[in-house]
Scaffold this active site. Sequence first.
Site, PDB file in Angstrom:
ATOM      1  N   TRP A 131     -19.174  64.824 -22.539  1.00 28.11           N
ATOM      2  CA  TRP A 131     -19.475  65.751 -21.446  1.00 28.11           C
ATOM      3  C   TRP A 131     -19.652  65.079 -20.083  1.00 28.11           C
ATOM      4  CZ3 TRP A 131     -23.768  63.385 -19.907  1.00 28.11           C
ATOM      5  CH2 TRP A 131     -24.493  62.690 -20.877  1.00 28.11           C
ATOM      6  N   LYS A 155     -11.004  68.246 -29.108  1.00 27.04           N
ATOM      7  CA  LYS A 155     -12.353  68.744 -29.318  1.00 27.04           C
ATOM      8  C   LYS A 155     -13.243  68.187 -28.222  1.00 27.04           C
ATOM      9  CE  LYS A 155     -16.643  68.529 -31.545  1.00 27.04           C
ATOM     10  NZ  LYS A 155     -17.180  68.939 -30.182  1.00 27.04           N
ATOM     11  N   HIS A 156     -13.707  69.047 -27.340  1.00 28.76           N
ATOM     12  CA  HIS A 156     -14.549  68.599 -26.237  1.00 28.76           C
ATOM     13  C   HIS A 156     -16.019  68.731 -26.671  1.00 28.76           C
ATOM     14  CE1 HIS A 156     -15.151  66.991 -22.412  1.00 28.76           C
ATOM     15  NE2 HIS A 156     -14.509  67.835 -21.641  1.00 28.76           N
ATOM     16  N   GLY A 207     -17.400  58.432 -26.676  1.00 29.52           N
ATOM     17  CA  GLY A 207     -18.713  59.009 -26.958  1.00 29.52           C
ATOM     18  C   GLY A 207     -19.628  57.987 -27.574  1.00 29.52           C
ATOM     19  N   SER A 208     -20.424  58.397 -28.525  1.00 24.83           N
ATOM     20  CA  SER A 208     -21.436  57.523 -29.105  1.00 24.83           C
ATOM     21  C   SER A 208     -20.871  56.673 -30.232  1.00 24.83           C
ATOM     22  CB  SER A 208     -22.582  58.372 -29.666  1.00 24.83           C
ATOM     23  OG  SER A 208     -22.077  59.157 -30.751  1.00 24.83           O
ATOM     24  N   GLU A 229     -13.805  54.542 -27.005  1.00 23.00           N
ATOM     25  CA  GLU A 229     -14.588  54.060 -25.862  1.00 23.00           C
ATOM     26  C   GLU A 229     -15.996  54.590 -26.044  1.00 23.00           C
ATOM     27  OE1 GLU A 229     -14.994  55.613 -21.931  1.00 23.00           O
ATOM     28  OE2 GLU A 229     -16.661  54.285 -22.413  1.00 23.00           O
TER      29      GLU A 229
HETATM   30  N1  LIG Z   1     -18.367  56.236 -23.476  1.00 23.82           N
HETATM   31  C1  LIG Z   1     -18.720  57.288 -22.786  1.00 23.82           C
HETATM   32  O1  LIG Z   1     -18.163  57.617 -21.744  1.00 23.82           O
HETATM   33  C2  LIG Z   1     -19.834  58.124 -23.274  1.00 23.82           C
HETATM   34  C3  LIG Z   1     -20.694  57.627 -24.217  1.00 23.82           C
HETATM   35  N2  LIG Z   1     -21.710  58.387 -24.645  1.00 23.82           N
HETATM   36  C4  LIG Z   1     -22.627  57.796 -25.605  1.00 23.82           C
HETATM   37  O2  LIG Z   1     -22.992  58.792 -26.571  1.00 23.82           O
HETATM   38  C5  LIG Z   1     -24.392  58.908 -26.595  1.00 23.82           C
HETATM   39  C6  LIG Z   1     -24.784  60.316 -26.887  1.00 23.82           C
HETATM   40  O3  LIG Z   1     -23.997  61.203 -26.092  1.00 23.82           O
HETATM   41  P1  LIG Z   1     -23.327  62.412 -26.813  1.00 23.82           P
HETATM   42  O4  LIG Z   1     -22.675  63.341 -25.898  1.00 23.82           O
HETATM   43  O5  LIG Z   1     -24.323  62.981 -27.786  1.00 23.82           O
HETATM   44  O6  LIG Z   1     -22.144  61.680 -27.568  1.00 23.82           O
HETATM   45  P2  LIG Z   1     -21.477  62.149 -28.902  1.00 23.82           P
HETATM   46  O7  LIG Z   1     -20.763  60.980 -29.393  1.00 23.82           O
HETATM   47  O8  LIG Z   1     -22.394  62.860 -29.789  1.00 23.82           O
HETATM   48  O9  LIG Z   1     -20.383  63.246 -28.388  1.00 23.82           O
HETATM   49  C7  LIG Z   1     -19.117  62.836 -27.969  1.00 23.82           C
HETATM   50  C8  LIG Z   1     -18.104  63.760 -28.644  1.00 23.82           C
HETATM   51  O10 LIG Z   1     -18.054  63.466 -30.026  1.00 23.82           O
HETATM   52  C9  LIG Z   1     -18.311  64.663 -30.782  1.00 23.82           C
HETATM   53  N3  LIG Z   1     -18.946  64.276 -32.031  1.00 23.82           N
HETATM   54  C10 LIG Z   1     -20.230  63.923 -32.230  1.00 23.82           C
HETATM   55  N4  LIG Z   1     -20.414  63.560 -33.507  1.00 23.82           N
HETATM   56  C11 LIG Z   1     -19.209  63.702 -34.138  1.00 23.82           C
HETATM   57  C12 LIG Z   1     -18.730  63.503 -35.469  1.00 23.82           C
HETATM   58  N5  LIG Z   1     -19.540  63.062 -36.424  1.00 23.82           N
HETATM   59  N6  LIG Z   1     -17.430  63.748 -35.735  1.00 23.82           N
HETATM   60  C13 LIG Z   1     -16.599  64.190 -34.763  1.00 23.82           C
HETATM   61  N7  LIG Z   1     -16.981  64.405 -33.489  1.00 23.82           N
HETATM   62  C14 LIG Z   1     -18.273  64.172 -33.193  1.00 23.82           C
HETATM   63  C15 LIG Z   1     -19.186  65.471 -29.863  1.00 23.82           C
HETATM   64  O11 LIG Z   1     -19.170  66.828 -30.250  1.00 23.82           O
HETATM   65  P3  LIG Z   1     -20.502  67.726 -29.973  1.00 23.82           P
HETATM   66  O12 LIG Z   1     -20.673  67.773 -28.510  1.00 23.82           O
HETATM   67  O13 LIG Z   1     -20.133  69.051 -30.574  1.00 23.82           O
HETATM   68  O14 LIG Z   1     -21.629  67.035 -30.675  1.00 23.82           O
HETATM   69  C16 LIG Z   1     -18.494  65.230 -28.542  1.00 23.82           C
HETATM   70  O15 LIG Z   1     -17.335  66.014 -28.435  1.00 23.82           O
HETATM   71  C17 LIG Z   1     -24.843  58.455 -25.226  1.00 23.82           C
HETATM   72  O16 LIG Z   1     -26.166  57.982 -25.298  1.00 23.82           O
HETATM   73  C18 LIG Z   1     -23.872  57.356 -24.904  1.00 23.82           C
HETATM   74  O17 LIG Z   1     -24.295  56.131 -25.486  1.00 23.82           O
HETATM   75  C19 LIG Z   1     -21.912  59.662 -24.246  1.00 23.82           C
HETATM   76  C20 LIG Z   1     -21.063  60.185 -23.266  1.00 23.82           C
HETATM   77  C21 LIG Z   1     -19.993  59.444 -22.707  1.00 23.82           C
HETATM   78  C1  LIG Z   2     -16.058  56.372 -14.080  1.00 23.65           C
HETATM   79  C2  LIG Z   2     -15.560  56.957 -15.363  1.00 23.65           C
HETATM   80  C3  LIG Z   2     -16.335  56.489 -16.572  1.00 23.65           C
HETATM   81  C4  LIG Z   2     -16.059  57.283 -17.805  1.00 23.65           C
HETATM   82  C5  LIG Z   2     -16.624  56.744 -19.069  1.00 23.65           C
HETATM   83  C6  LIG Z   2     -18.046  56.252 -18.902  1.00 23.65           C
HETATM   84  O1  LIG Z   2     -18.992  57.018 -19.019  1.00 23.65           O
HETATM   85  O2  LIG Z   2     -18.198  55.077 -18.590  1.00 23.65           O
END
Ligand SMILES: NC(=O)C1=CN([C@@H]2O[C@H](COP(=O)(O)OP(=O)(O)OC[C@H]3O[C@@H](n4cnc5c(N)ncnc54)[C@H](OP(=O)(O)O)[C@@H]3O)[C@@H](O)[C@H]2O)C=CC1
Ligand SMILES: CCCCCC(=O)O
Length: 457
Positions: A131, A155-156, A207-208, A229
């Site tokens: 997000w 899937k967002h 994501g995480s 990433e």
């Molecule tokens: N690298 C980056 O740019 C980012 C990293 N993060 C990291 O993630 C942590 C938590 O943020 P958060 O938004 O909760 O990140 P999540 O990893 O939970 O969410 C990222 C995406 O993965 C989906 N998702 C979560 N769990 C699963 C699963 N088991 N199988 C498939 N898809 C899944 C989420 O869906 P849903 O929303 O429905 O849970 C969302 O679309 C942050 O503290 C940060 O460390 C977060 C945002 C950006």
């Molecule tokens: C500036 C764009 C960064 C997107 C991925 C992150 O959260 O680092």
Amino acid sequence: MAYQTINPTTNELIKTYPNHTDADIETALDVAHKLYKSEWSKGPIAPRLQVLERLADLIDARKEELARIATVEMGKLISDARDEVWIIAEIARYYARNAEKFLAPSKIDSPLGEAWVEHHPIGVLLAVEPWNFPYYQLMRVFAPALAAGNPVVAKHASIVPHCASVFEELVNEAGAPKGAWKNLFITSTQVANIIADDRVQGAAMTGSEGAGSAIAAQAGKYLKKSTLEMGGNDVFVVLDDADLDKAVEIGVFSRLHISGQECICAKRFVLHEKIADKFLQKFTAGMAGVKMGDPLDENTRLGPMSSAEAVKGLSKQVERALAHGATLHLGGLAVEGEGNFFEPTILTHIKRDNPAYFEEFFGPVAQVYVVKNDDEAVELANDSRYGLAGAVFSQNIERAKSLASRIETGSVWINTFASTSPELPFGGVKRSGYGRELSELGIKEFVNQKLVLVAKS
Ligand SMILES: NC(=O)C1=CN([C@@H]2O[C@H](COP(=O)(O)OP(=O)(O)OC[C@H]3O[C@@H](n4cnc5c(N)ncnc54)[C@H](OP(=O)(O)O)[C@@H]3O)[C@@H](O)[C@H]2O)C=CC1
Ligand SMILES: CCCCCC(=O)O
């Protein structure tokens, strides 16, 4: 998981979106796979690039509307939301104007005969995105995939469904055929089933670690290519010969960018002992002085965090860090009342046995460390399970370049904050993930780099 728009500034539930069913997923995969098998995917690239050009123009025309949607849905400053809308148009144009060159056959000198590498699409991809950059994360996957001929189902994150919907609307309006990009409001289980489907050939995830690990494991089980990433715990190294005022200004900006919810923002401030006190004094004043409030207000410099859950998690992390001996130098608390606000926070004296030492604080919380010399700075930077990005401040560029080469991350930025641009590869190492997005590297992650050789007669 419900897909809902909840304004993080007011906690108001604005809209709930219905989930897609297994039947919807089947239809989406069928349409996408048929598109992959068609002339659209395997034929001339020009029609696909024209869609990207039109998409960029449509985005420009709706910039203010799109920016406001993002701010209302996940809380980023309206100025940052405009920046994000600007860069997704730039990413679309970058691939529209460079993909043909990137994907052209590349000749190889070989004693065996005339040889070259062709670049072919591999099939339907799955994108799972977060997000924090609700449009950028989608365009970073979509633009190269479309150029290469790979359809995408996406899937967002469940807290940005409006951004997800309007992105798909723009793609369709730009003339992309059905199946080129399909947004799916689905569950984690449905994500796993999609990865297992024979029609899907790859997965891109941001994501995480937890989500990334689950997706990578499923992709590995079914032998599908993936890129990840994930989190970062990026250092912001300030050497004794740095321009302190510049480093302070950029440090405050980077730590608080997107309310600190950005994987490549400055998180661990590593200060040379000769300038540590002076930097910390100025940095503290900078962090304490930012205007916190409504992200739609042009004067606000720190908006809310994305969700109430994110604030709760950050509060627990700070409490745990203090319980293990860290010093609270500034802030430390969630702001009482409406919205998901957290004070600008600085933690010092974090010892290696404190869990915080290895943790990413995904919010406006800075960790400060003091080192004696460059070697200690590098050692501390690399003493992390993450390896995404980092920044080094010194007026001696050769000295800074030496540190940059020794820091184990996917990128190091000298005398500026870590950021992104279409022509620059984005990604990390260790638990920050693998693969690269954007640049020429990004478009080649999901293509078949096929060798063709004509034997010498
Ligand atoms: N690298 C980056 O740019 C980012 C990293 N993060 C990291 O993630 C942590 C938590 O943020 P958060 O938004 O909760 O990140 P999540 O990893 O939970 O969410 C990222 C995406 O993965 C989906 N998702 C979560 N769990 C699963 C699963 N088991 N199988 C498939 N898809 C899944 C989420 O869906 P849903 O929303 O429905 O849970 C969302 O679309 C942050 O503290 C940060 O460390 C977060 C945002 C950006
Ligand atoms: C500036 C764009 C960064 C997107 C991925 C992150 O959260 O680092």
